[in-house]
Design an enzyme around this catalytic site. Structure first.
Site, mmCIF file in Angstrom:
data_model
loop_
_atom_site.group_PDB
_atom_site.id
_atom_site.type_symbol
_atom_site.label_atom_id
_atom_site.label_comp_id
_atom_site.label_asym_id
_atom_site.label_seq_id
_atom_site.Cartn_x
_atom_site.Cartn_y
_atom_site.Cartn_z
ATOM 1 N N HIS A 1 0.862 -1.181 0.000
ATOM 2 C CA HIS A 1 0.000 0.000 0.000
ATOM 3 C C HIS A 1 0.898 1.230 0.000
ATOM 4 O O HIS A 1 1.915 1.271 0.698
ATOM 5 C CB HIS A 1 -0.871 0.001 1.253
ATOM 6 N N HIS B 1 -8.355 -5.159 17.183
ATOM 7 C CA HIS B 1 -9.184 -6.260 17.683
ATOM 8 C C HIS B 1 -8.530 -7.625 17.470
ATOM 9 O O HIS B 1 -8.883 -8.580 18.152
ATOM 10 C CB HIS B 1 -10.606 -6.205 17.099
ATOM 11 N N ASN C 1 -16.210 8.587 -4.322
ATOM 12 C CA ASN C 1 -16.734 7.474 -5.106
ATOM 13 C C ASN C 1 -16.407 6.171 -4.359
ATOM 14 O O ASN C 1 -15.229 5.844 -4.187
ATOM 15 C CB ASN C 1 -16.058 7.514 -6.473
#
Lengths: 289, 289
Positions: B124, B187, B271
């Site tokens: 990323h 979590h 979008n």
């Protein structure tokens, strides 16, 4: 024993017995299904729920129940948890009665079913009893078909309406509208499914509120197996499977971004495997162009 | 033209040119790869980025870029968006400078790559320039291998460190620590990947801040194709594919529950297809028991 303790125990016992009855109903469908369309030799055995208990560090715990890779059900989760403790300060602001006293107790059943056949509708059902400085029931059930079918949608709603009508003249109208509003994927501007009912903060009168909550569970137990049996042997192909994985992606999006139960579980230190049992066994986000 | 307008235009032009160079680099890898391990006949063609412009109702828009079902890359998204308008009141509270003046302008490049081979690390990268009553750069790059390999992790970090060291003695230390802290799935109590760098609210001095942001993009452009070429022809089997889909589920969880860029996009009416291009093409949440 204090009255509130009796109520907690009754609610918890109900959620556990309902879980057992639903698991038995789903296992019966597995047993009666000779084979799956994608497994014509019947190499896959009828699946059974596996259970695993978990403890919550700050109080309580639950039993996670999962049926996986079955003939009819690709993944089905049926959890009961009973947790208690103190809300974090940030989360307490979101919960009625928690600002005065951040102590809480909550018990509930949570069920999500992802059938293998794209023509069998996935479903979600959850009911719970929450005690803070206040005490209330909440929950509901909603149908999330990959290919909505008028007959299934009408039957599902009709059965829930019957449960509602027995307890409050305006229940179905209010709770089905609440469901449509709640299970709406805002960023996609689309509903998660074809609705059902959703209610929360029901604290009018313990006895009738509990009776209504039980009837919601029984309505689910009555209608969902009918929808499964009606559709489970219908023929589907690669195109339907592909669309199923796509719709499951949308389902995962909703649960991770918006779902209140998921948020409650993750923010109160619940077992992440149990909280996220709702996520689909396989999902896709294909390139939109 | 006002200085701030010149800065906006320069930032935007950079993000667009960087996008073009990264897309070309990924397409070159597609071209040079004769076949994929799961496609030994080479039936799958080298994939190309498809682009689609979109307009944002309240101002601005972007170009979504997606490469899909390639020989090396199963799904790669490379978006540039430039949006402006007024933050919602609720969201403005989360953004520096927005409480005084909710007007904003933001431009950025966002890139997420999901390779087909589980031994090639997903990655990323995002850099952005945001203008409210304040103005700052932010972004970073992080590696999310399915099977972390010391050599890849070290090379990725070393290249980002080089970019950092050229601009601030403490940048690498601060920004790699920030990355570890930010890309942590709370979590699950596990990091999303093996880190990289993350920075935000960098508003020390426009010129050097912009130069640093450019160098982060160039460092990415230099190192990631090396990691792909090093691993793309390594042999894998069904077990690695299964584990890849499982790890992709965790990646989707992080992005939908925690990711700041995703949240920014969804909350500002971006979008949804562009905002969620980061989601994996296929992901699994197998039953944990």
């Amino acid at each position: 024993m204090e009255e509130i303790e009796r109520r907690k125990q009754s609610a918890r016992a109900w959620f556990e017995s309902l879980r057992d009855r639903i698991c038995a109903a789903l296992e019966a469908i597995e047993t009666e299904s000779a084979f799956a369309l994608d497994d014509p030799e019947g190499a896959r055995a009828p699946a059974r729920f596996q259970r695993k208990a978990w403890q919550r560090e700050d109080g309580g715990g639950g039993v996670m129940g999962l049926l996986s890779e079955g003939r009819v059900f690709e993944k089905a989760g049926a959890n009961v948890s009973t947790v208690f403790g103190t809300f974090s300060e940030a989360f307490a602001r979101e919960i009625p009665g928690a600002a005065e006293n951040p102590g809480f107790w909550a018990s509930g059943i949570s069920l999500v079913i992802h059938p293998r056949n794209p023509l069998v509708p996935p479903v979600h059902m959850n009911t719970r009893y929450v005690v803070t400085a206040k005490a209330w029931f909440g929950g509901g059930a909603d149908l999330n078909p990959i290919y909505p079918q008028e007959e299934d949608t009408a039957a599902f709603h009709a059965r829930l309406r019957r449960a509602c009508d027995a307890h409050g003249a305006d229940y179905y109208e209010r709770f089905s509208a609440w469901c449509d509003k709640y299970f709406f994927n805002k960023h996609r501007s689309e509903p998660r499914g074809v609705g059902g009912i959703f209610y929360d903060y029901l604290d009018a009168d313990w006895g009738p509120d509990f009776a209504f909550t039980r009837d919601v569970g029984l309505a689910f137990l009555d209608i969902y197996p009918q929808l499964v049996r009606r559709n489970k042997d219908r023929v589907y192909g690669e195109a339907e499977r592909t669309h199923q994985l796509f719709r499951r992606g949308r389902y995962a999006e909703f649960n991770l971004v918006y779902d209140r139960g998921t948020r409650f579980g993750l923010m109160t230190g619940g077992n992440p495997d149990a909280v996220l049992m709702s996520l689909p066994p396989l999902a896709s986000w294909p390139a939109p162009i």
